[in-house]
Design an enzyme around this catalytic site. Structure first.
Site, PDB file in Angstrom:
ATOM      1  N   CYS A 294       3.058  57.296 -44.392  1.00  0.00           N
ATOM      2  CA  CYS A 294       4.333  57.393 -43.676  1.00  0.00           C
ATOM      3  C   CYS A 294       4.633  58.797 -43.174  1.00  0.00           C
ATOM      4  CB  CYS A 294       5.466  56.926 -44.586  1.00  0.00           C
ATOM      5  SG  CYS A 294       5.314  55.191 -45.104  1.00  0.00           S
TER       6      CYS A 294
ATOM      7  N   HIS B  69      -0.529  68.768 -49.293  1.00  0.00           N
ATOM      8  CA  HIS B  69      -1.444  67.689 -49.682  1.00  0.00           C
ATOM      9  C   HIS B  69      -1.787  67.827 -51.166  1.00  0.00           C
ATOM     10  CE1 HIS B  69      -4.387  64.581 -49.401  1.00  0.00           C
ATOM     11  NE2 HIS B  69      -4.443  64.592 -48.083  1.00  0.00           N
TER      12      HIS B  69
ATOM     13  N   HIS C 126      12.731  60.660 -44.715  1.00  0.00           N
ATOM     14  CA  HIS C 126      12.041  59.391 -44.491  1.00  0.00           C
ATOM     15  C   HIS C 126      12.692  58.258 -45.270  1.00  0.00           C
ATOM     16  CE1 HIS C 126       9.125  56.249 -44.268  1.00  0.00           C
ATOM     17  NE2 HIS C 126       8.687  56.431 -45.487  1.00  0.00           N
TER      18      HIS C 126
END
Length: 514
Positions: free
Chosen positions: A239, A318, A406
């Protein structure tokens, strides 16, 4: 005479002096902190003011003869002046040639499906029951998740999933992808007036649907884009891939002058509806819905005047090197060989760690000096002096006016609201997007920004923070600054004509039980 028989002592004589109120107790802490913030942020100007005053005072004492003498000194050292001027011109030229190009967001468009594809909770449960693959216990589980997910009664599903019986196939998946992508791109080209042939960079991101030819090739073919276009198709990145695509576009625009870059963010529901009974995979059915967005970026200085925003920062985090983070969102087959996306119970903890890493990098770039100083002092006290104090959480409301978080689910929004100490007003775009459109994956951030525009909240100079989480596990951020005030009466987006029908705040829902 006993104590009880003693006459009462006379009252003390009134004094003529009055006690001043305790100002430290009467002033609210937030105002003290606000004053501290302004003091630190404008400290440089406070220091420069007396220095400039001294210089001005000294210059005012010089006579005409002093200025003539200074002019003769400059003429006498003309060679030095020429060398210094040449050096300054060279350094200035080097700076302007090597500095990063500014990236502008001209406009964006979000796709709004037709009313025929609206799926209410009742329709969702009806189609799930008719599918005939779910147990009674798991139907009840889905109903429970759906009622507490934060999704409303007007989200959208593709035709193949709403059909009786459902028809998940490659042809229907392509049909959904074309409908969403072309719908968003058509609106974008109409809003900007840019011709398809002018686009030099195309980036498409869709995590779970990666056909051959690619989605980017589908767009090139449909719009007959030019043969030397730089085309990229990002798959399997979750996403947060929309912000990865924005960052990639930014990097490409740095080395390709006078270019337009179009970013298309979407997800595909048709082939990713889960028909099994693994509860960790069933949650995705209840959250993900149909949607997509198209964004047009430019590095042309001439486009600044008509652009809405300027891209200020992108920060990517990450955590895939950690096995727990890597496995928390995982596409796999269940025990019956049915493919689904499993969500781990560690998801919220992993998201919190990724967010912490991301904002640690972003903070020094955006936070005022006052917040950075408090954070640094607290860090030194805890790490160096081993003091048992809570870590200082910077106030990001001093750095941003708008937050686009989000809309992955109610639990994610609740946690971020608590951890970042945000108000209902800041969370409103995310909660309303989740309620109205559901989790549209990487495109949800643009529905949220469109909501703020439709409410008339975007003012010139406002800073917006987009932040998203994705499988892998990733946390990515983008910071935008508004180049103009957005007039909602002149803008058309998915919220137009219906935003006034929504409540001011979507009520919070109790947490889901075990």
């Amino acid at each position: 005479m006993t104590d009880k028989q003693q006459p009462p002592s006379p009252s003390p004589a009134p004094t003529t002096t009055t006690t001043l109120p305790n100002f430290l107790l009467s002033v609210k802490l937030k105002y003290v902190k606000l004053g501290y913030h302004y003091l630190i942020s404008h400290g440089m100007y406070l220091l420069l003011t007396p220095v400039l005053a001294i210089v001005a005072t000294h210059l005012s004492t010089l006579t005409t003869r002093d200025y003539i003498h200074l002019w003769y000194q400059i003429q006498f050292n003309s060679i030095t002046v020429v060398i210094c001027s040449t050096l300054l011109v060279f350094l200035a030229t080097l700076y302007f040639m090597s500095r990063p190009k500014k990236v502008y967001l001209i406009d964006f468009a979000c796709y709004k499906p037709d009313e025929e594809r609206i799926v209410t909770r009742e329709i969702f449960m009806d189609r799930s029951t008719r599918a005939g693959t779910f147990t009674e216990e798991n139907l009840a589980f889905q109903k429970k998740i759906l009622e507490r997910s934060g999704l409303g009664q007007k989200t959208y599903f593709p035709e193949a999933v709403l059909a009786i019986p459902p028809n998940p196939c490659m042809a229907e998946a392509r049909k959904e992808a074309e409908m969403v992508m072309y719908g968003a791109i058509d609106d974008l080209l109409a809003k900007t007036g840019v011709k398809a042939k002018e686009i030099g960079i195309l980036i498409v991101n869709c995590s779970l649907f990666c056909p051959t030819p690619s989605l980017s090739s589908m767009i090139v073919n449909h719009y007959k884009l030019r043969g030397n276009i730089m085309s990229y198709n990002l798959g399997g990145m979750g996403c947060s891939a929309g912000l990865i695509a924005i960052d990639l576009a930014k990097q490409l625009l740095q080395v390709n002058p006078n270019s337009y870059a179009m970013v298309v963010s979407t997800e595909n529901i048709t082939l990713n509806w889960y028909f099994g009974n693994n509860r960790s995979m069933l949650v995705s059915n209840c959250l993900f819905r149909m949607g997509g967005a198209a964004v047009l970026l430019s590095n042309r200085s001439s486009d600044r005047r008509r652009s809405k925003y300027q891209l200020i920062h992108t920060v990517r985090t990450h955590k895939g090197a950690d096995d727990r983070c890597y496995n928390c969102v995982f596409q796999e087959e269940d025990e019956d060989k049915k493919i689904g996306v499993a969500l781990s119970k560690d998801l919220m903890a992993v998201a919190g760690e990724a967010l912490k890493t991301n904002i640690t990098t972003l903070g020094p770039l955006v936070l005022p000096m006052s917040e950075q100083f408090l954070f640094f002092v607290t860090l030194v006290a805890r790490k160096v002096f081993q003091m048992k104090i809570k870590p200082y959480i910077p106030d990001f409301k001093l750095a941003f006016e708008h937050f686009c978080i989000h809309a992955g689910g109610r639990a994610v929004l609740d946690e971020l609201e608590k951890n970042l100490d945000l108000a209902d007003w800041h969370m409103e775009p995310s909660r309303m997007t989740l309620n109205r459109f559901g989790n549209t994956s990487s495109s949800s951030l643009w529905y949220e920004l469109a909501y703020s525009e439709a409410k008339g909240r975007i003012r010139k100079g406002d800073r917006s923070w987009q932040i998203a989480f994705g499988s892998g596990f990733k946390c990515n951020s983008a910071v935008w600054r508004a180049l103009k005030t957005i007039d909602p009466t002149k803008e058309k987006n998915p919220w137009t004509d219906e935003i006034d029908n929504f409540p001011v705040h979507v009520p919070k829902i109790e947490k889901i039980g075990s």
